[in-house]
Design a protein around this motif. Structure first.
Motif, PDB file in Angstrom:
ATOM      1  N   LEU A 139       0.826  -1.212   0.000  1.00 43.15           N
ATOM      2  CA  LEU A 139       0.000   0.000   0.000  1.00 43.15           C
ATOM      3  C   LEU A 139       0.861   1.264   0.000  1.00 43.15           C
ATOM      4  CD1 LEU A 139      -2.742  -1.225   2.474  1.00 43.15           C
ATOM      5  CD2 LEU A 139      -3.155  -0.504   0.111  1.00 43.15           C
ATOM      6  N   ASN A 140       1.913   1.256   0.790  1.00 39.04           N
ATOM      7  CA  ASN A 140       2.797   2.424   0.826  1.00 39.04           C
ATOM      8  C   ASN A 140       3.596   2.563  -0.471  1.00 39.04           C
ATOM      9  OD1 ASN A 140       2.629   3.847   3.559  1.00 39.04           O
ATOM     10  ND2 ASN A 140       2.753   1.700   4.167  1.00 39.04           N
ATOM     11  N   ALA A 141       3.946   1.434  -1.077  1.00 39.20           N
ATOM     12  CA  ALA A 141       4.605   1.482  -2.386  1.00 39.20           C
ATOM     13  C   ALA A 141       3.647   2.047  -3.432  1.00 39.20           C
ATOM     14  CB  ALA A 141       5.077   0.084  -2.783  1.00 39.20           C
ATOM     15  N   CYS A 142       2.382   1.668  -3.330  1.00 35.83           N
ATOM     16  CA  CYS A 142       1.353   2.182  -4.241  1.00 35.83           C
ATOM     17  C   CYS A 142       1.244   3.701  -4.124  1.00 35.83           C
ATOM     18  CB  CYS A 142       0.013   1.518  -3.920  1.00 35.83           C
ATOM     19  SG  CYS A 142      -1.347   2.035  -4.985  1.00 35.83           S
ATOM     20  N   GLU A 143       1.260   4.208  -2.908  1.00 40.47           N
ATOM     21  CA  GLU A 143       1.232   5.664  -2.695  1.00 40.47           C
ATOM     22  C   GLU A 143       2.393   6.347  -3.408  1.00 40.47           C
ATOM     23  OE1 GLU A 143      -0.587   7.650   1.080  1.00 40.47           O
ATOM     24  OE2 GLU A 143       0.835   6.121   1.736  1.00 40.47           O
ATOM     25  N   ARG A 144       3.575   5.768  -3.309  1.00 42.48           N
ATOM     26  CA  ARG A 144       4.765   6.375  -3.926  1.00 42.48           C
ATOM     27  C   ARG A 144       4.654   6.373  -5.459  1.00 42.48           C
ATOM     28  NH1 ARG A 144       9.885   4.898  -3.530  1.00 42.48           N
ATOM     29  NH2 ARG A 144      10.734   6.928  -3.024  1.00 42.48           N
ATOM     30  N   LEU A 145       4.094   5.285  -6.013  1.00 43.46           N
ATOM     31  CA  LEU A 145       3.898   5.241  -7.464  1.00 43.46           C
ATOM     32  C   LEU A 145       2.947   6.343  -7.913  1.00 43.46           C
ATOM     33  CD1 LEU A 145       3.528   1.388  -8.078  1.00 43.46           C
ATOM     34  CD2 LEU A 145       5.539   2.805  -8.543  1.00 43.46           C
ATOM     35  N   LYS A 146       1.878   6.528  -7.149  1.00 46.74           N
ATOM     36  CA  LYS A 146       0.905   7.585  -7.462  1.00 46.74           C
ATOM     37  C   LYS A 146       1.569   8.955  -7.390  1.00 46.74           C
ATOM     38  CE  LYS A 146      -3.440   9.621  -5.846  1.00 46.74           C
ATOM     39  NZ  LYS A 146      -4.463   9.638  -4.776  1.00 46.74           N
ATOM     40  N   GLU A 147       2.365   9.187  -6.341  1.00 42.90           N
ATOM     41  CA  GLU A 147       3.052  10.472  -6.165  1.00 42.90           C
ATOM     42  C   GLU A 147       4.024  10.749  -7.310  1.00 42.90           C
ATOM     43  OE1 GLU A 147       4.864   9.995  -2.379  1.00 42.90           O
ATOM     44  OE2 GLU A 147       2.983  10.215  -1.261  1.00 42.90           O
ATOM     45  N   ASN A 148       4.565   9.676  -7.900  1.00 40.46           N
ATOM     46  CA  ASN A 148       5.514   9.824  -9.005  1.00 40.46           C
ATOM     47  C   ASN A 148       4.828   9.921 -10.367  1.00 40.46           C
ATOM     48  OD1 ASN A 148       8.616   9.544  -8.270  1.00 40.46           O
ATOM     49  ND2 ASN A 148       7.468   8.284  -6.810  1.00 40.46           N
ATOM     50  N   GLY A 149       3.493   9.981 -10.355  1.00 42.91           N
ATOM     51  CA  GLY A 149       2.759  10.204 -11.600  1.00 42.91           C
ATOM     52  C   GLY A 149       2.693   9.010 -12.534  1.00 42.91           C
ATOM     53  N   ILE A 150       2.909   7.811 -12.008  1.00 43.96           N
ATOM     54  CA  ILE A 150       2.850   6.599 -12.835  1.00 43.96           C
ATOM     55  C   ILE A 150       1.395   6.293 -13.184  1.00 43.96           C
ATOM     56  CG2 ILE A 150       3.425   4.147 -12.979  1.00 43.96           C
ATOM     57  CD1 ILE A 150       5.863   5.967 -12.806  1.00 43.96           C
ATOM     58  N   ASN A 151       1.128   5.988 -14.445  1.00 44.42           N
ATOM     59  CA  ASN A 151      -0.215   5.605 -14.894  1.00 44.42           C
ATOM     60  C   ASN A 151      -0.374   4.094 -14.698  1.00 44.42           C
ATOM     61  OD1 ASN A 151      -2.766   5.584 -16.078  1.00 44.42           O
ATOM     62  ND2 ASN A 151      -1.934   5.420 -18.156  1.00 44.42           N
ATOM     63  N   PHE A 152      -0.922   3.695 -13.559  1.00 48.32           N
ATOM     64  CA  PHE A 152      -0.958   2.274 -13.199  1.00 48.32           C
ATOM     65  C   PHE A 152      -2.226   1.952 -12.414  1.00 48.32           C
ATOM     66  CE2 PHE A 152       0.162   4.197  -9.272  1.00 48.32           C
ATOM     67  CZ  PHE A 152      -0.221   3.317  -8.266  1.00 48.32           C
ATOM     68  N   ARG A 153      -2.525   0.669 -12.352  1.00 46.48           N
ATOM     69  CA  ARG A 153      -3.484   0.126 -11.393  1.00 46.48           C
ATOM     70  C   ARG A 153      -2.881  -1.144 -10.808  1.00 46.48           C
ATOM     71  NH1 ARG A 153      -9.584   1.027 -14.026  1.00 46.48           N
ATOM     72  NH2 ARG A 153      -9.516   3.310 -13.844  1.00 46.48           N
ATOM     73  N   TRP A 154      -2.986  -1.250  -9.489  1.00 52.32           N
ATOM     74  CA  TRP A 154      -2.419  -2.394  -8.775  1.00 52.32           C
ATOM     75  C   TRP A 154      -3.589  -3.262  -8.309  1.00 52.32           C
ATOM     76  CZ3 TRP A 154       2.468  -1.599  -5.371  1.00 52.32           C
ATOM     77  CH2 TRP A 154       2.915  -2.837  -4.862  1.00 52.32           C
ATOM     78  N   TYR A 155      -3.733  -4.411  -8.942  1.00 53.55           N
ATOM     79  CA  TYR A 155      -4.842  -5.320  -8.653  1.00 53.55           C
ATOM     80  C   TYR A 155      -4.384  -6.392  -7.661  1.00 53.55           C
ATOM     81  CZ  TYR A 155      -6.569  -3.263 -13.047  1.00 53.55           C
ATOM     82  OH  TYR A 155      -6.963  -2.402 -14.039  1.00 53.55           O
ATOM     83  N   VAL A 156      -5.318  -6.839  -6.826  1.00 54.20           N
ATOM     84  CA  VAL A 156      -5.010  -7.861  -5.825  1.00 54.20           C
ATOM     85  C   VAL A 156      -6.069  -8.950  -5.868  1.00 54.20           C
ATOM     86  CG1 VAL A 156      -4.765  -8.367  -3.364  1.00 54.20           C
ATOM     87  CG2 VAL A 156      -3.842  -6.227  -4.300  1.00 54.20           C
ATOM     88  N   LEU A 157      -5.618 -10.193  -5.992  1.00 51.93           N
ATOM     89  CA  LEU A 157      -6.496 -11.357  -5.878  1.00 51.93           C
ATOM     90  C   LEU A 157      -6.252 -12.001  -4.516  1.00 51.93           C
ATOM     91  CD1 LEU A 157      -6.106 -13.012  -9.405  1.00 51.93           C
ATOM     92  CD2 LEU A 157      -8.145 -11.902  -8.492  1.00 51.93           C
ATOM     93  N   GLY A 158      -7.267 -12.002  -3.680  1.00 49.17           N
ATOM     94  CA  GLY A 158      -7.119 -12.603  -2.358  1.00 49.17           C
ATOM     95  C   GLY A 158      -8.176 -12.090  -1.398  1.00 49.17           C
ATOM     96  N   LYS A 159      -8.309 -12.776  -0.299  1.00 53.23           N
ATOM     97  CA  LYS A 159      -9.169 -12.324   0.793  1.00 53.23           C
ATOM     98  C   LYS A 159      -8.492 -12.733   2.088  1.00 53.23           C
ATOM     99  CE  LYS A 159     -12.068 -16.494   0.963  1.00 53.23           C
ATOM    100  NZ  LYS A 159     -13.440 -17.030   0.926  1.00 53.23           N
TER     101      LYS A 159
END
Length: 396
Positions: free
Chosen positions: A246-266
């Protein structure tokens, strides 16, 4: 005469050990073996993939009892004058609330609370196999009669002293203990050095032909997103390191990366993860998809597979991504180099958000590196169904 085998596992939810077991069952020679399967949770996602030759045993009485709500359980208790199950259920419920227990601790508290209500298996088997640590291991040791008993260990088994003492008596009842990697074996023997003479290695079995076939059928991403698709597969719990993700995802967003991070699991951290997503405005970037019986189209159509685990016995999802030629970014957990070749089939990084996000951005920005990794993956040996021969040798 066919040899009678019994496998026990917590459930057939979509996770590494479960997929490994389903793959093993799909490869067995049923002209030689009669196979029963004991589950402690039913109606889970991979049950439909169990070969028809395998008999899934009826749920335990206590398993059925735990499905009842409080009112129903009280009615059952009064009607049957059976107060032991209610007492055990309450004892376990109260016991696990005392601390923030890990899975090994929860398993101990469960067995200490309810084992007297778990009926013994009435059959006699040639070989009984616990295919996961914890409750399946306790069950095979205490409730099953067999000529030989084998225990699988598929996580890095580091235990606190209380759990180490508790579990030693159960592992003493096994003829052989099977670790899924050399690192898993080493860590297990650090915990139980007296077991050194009976521990061997059989890697989690994966069948590349089946995975490639399944990757070409079934549902995949349906949001028409055209940016970088990142995928993680794993139970939503402490082990899989979603705090790092989740924190890595925040950093990617802050760096302007055009991405989506999908998760399979519960799993038990789902609410906590959802709250973090909402609080930090990641709803368009970190997307929980739940579980799928066939995750392989999602892997195939991902640009990068990311594993942020804090510990793993092997890392089966990484192996599956490699088989589908998807570049991997993974944390440096204990067994990671059992399959990762640094800079060749993916990137291995330190266990923190900065390193994970940097690894992902490196794969996104360095197209030459990404293509070199894909070419390496295409040339890698795929799968390891030959491991089934080690299993046959173990059976004798």
């Amino acid at each position: 005469m066919k040899k009678k085998l019994l496998f026990a596992i917590d459930s057939l939810d979509c996770a590494g050990a479960e997929k490994s077991l389903v793959t093993l069952l799909s490869l067995l020679d049923y002209t030689k073996y009669s196979v029963d399967l004991m589950l402690f949770a039913h109606e889970t996602i991979l049950e439909s993939l169990v070969p028809k030759e395998v008999t899934i045993l009826k749920p335990l009485k206590y398993t059925e009892y735990t499905k009842l709500n409080i009112k129903q359980s009280l009615i059952y208790t009064l009607k049957n004058s059976n107060y032991k199950m209610l007492y055990s259920r309450m004892k376990y419920s109260i016991g696990i609330r005392k601390e923030n227990y890990r899975n090994s601790q929860k398993a101990r508290v469960f067995w200490q609370s309810v084992s007297k209500n778990i009926e013994k298996n009435s059959k006699y088997y040639d070989v009984a196999i616990s295919y996961a640590q914890g409750v399946p291991t306790f069950y095979i040791a205490d409730k099953v009669r067999a000529k030989k008993k084998f225990a699988w260990v598929n996580v890095s088994y580091k235990l606190k002293e209380q759990d180490k003492t508790f579990q030693k008596d159960f592992y003493d009842k096994y003829n052989k203990i099977v670790a899924v990697s050399d690192t898993t074996k080493e860590i297990f023997l650090e915990t139980f050095p007296d077991c050194s003479e009976k521990v061997g290695v059989i890697h989690d079995i994966n069948n590349p032909d089946l995975i490639v076939e399944m990757a070409n059928i079934g549902e995949s991403y349906d949001d028409n997103f055209t940016g970088v698709k990142i995928l993680t597969i794993g139970r939503l719990d402490y082990q899989k390191g979603y705090d790092i993700a989740l924190n890595a995802c925040e950093r990617l967003k802050e760096n302007g990366i055009n991405f989506r991070w999908y998760v399979l699991g519960k799993g038990p951290q789902q609410k906590e993860i959802e709250e973090f997503i909402d609080k930090n405005n990641l709803t368009q970037h970190f997307i929980l998809l739940g579980t799928r019986s066939n995750p392989y189209p999602f892997i195939k159509n991902a640009d990068i597979y990311v594993q942020t685990s804090k510990f793993e016995g092997f890392g089966l999802a990484i192996a599956e991504a490699r088989m589908l030629n998807v570049p991997v970014v993974t944390t440096r957990f204990d067994a990671v180099y059992a399959q990762m070749v640094e800079g060749k089939n993916g990137i291995v990084v330190d266990m923190n958000p900065e390193a994970v996000s940097d690894g992902i951005m490196q794969l996104i920005n360095d197209k030459e590196l990404r293509e070199t990794i894909i070419q390496y993956l295409r040339g890698e040996k795929k799968g390891n169904i030959e491991e089934v021969e080690k299993f046959y040798q173990l059976l004798g």
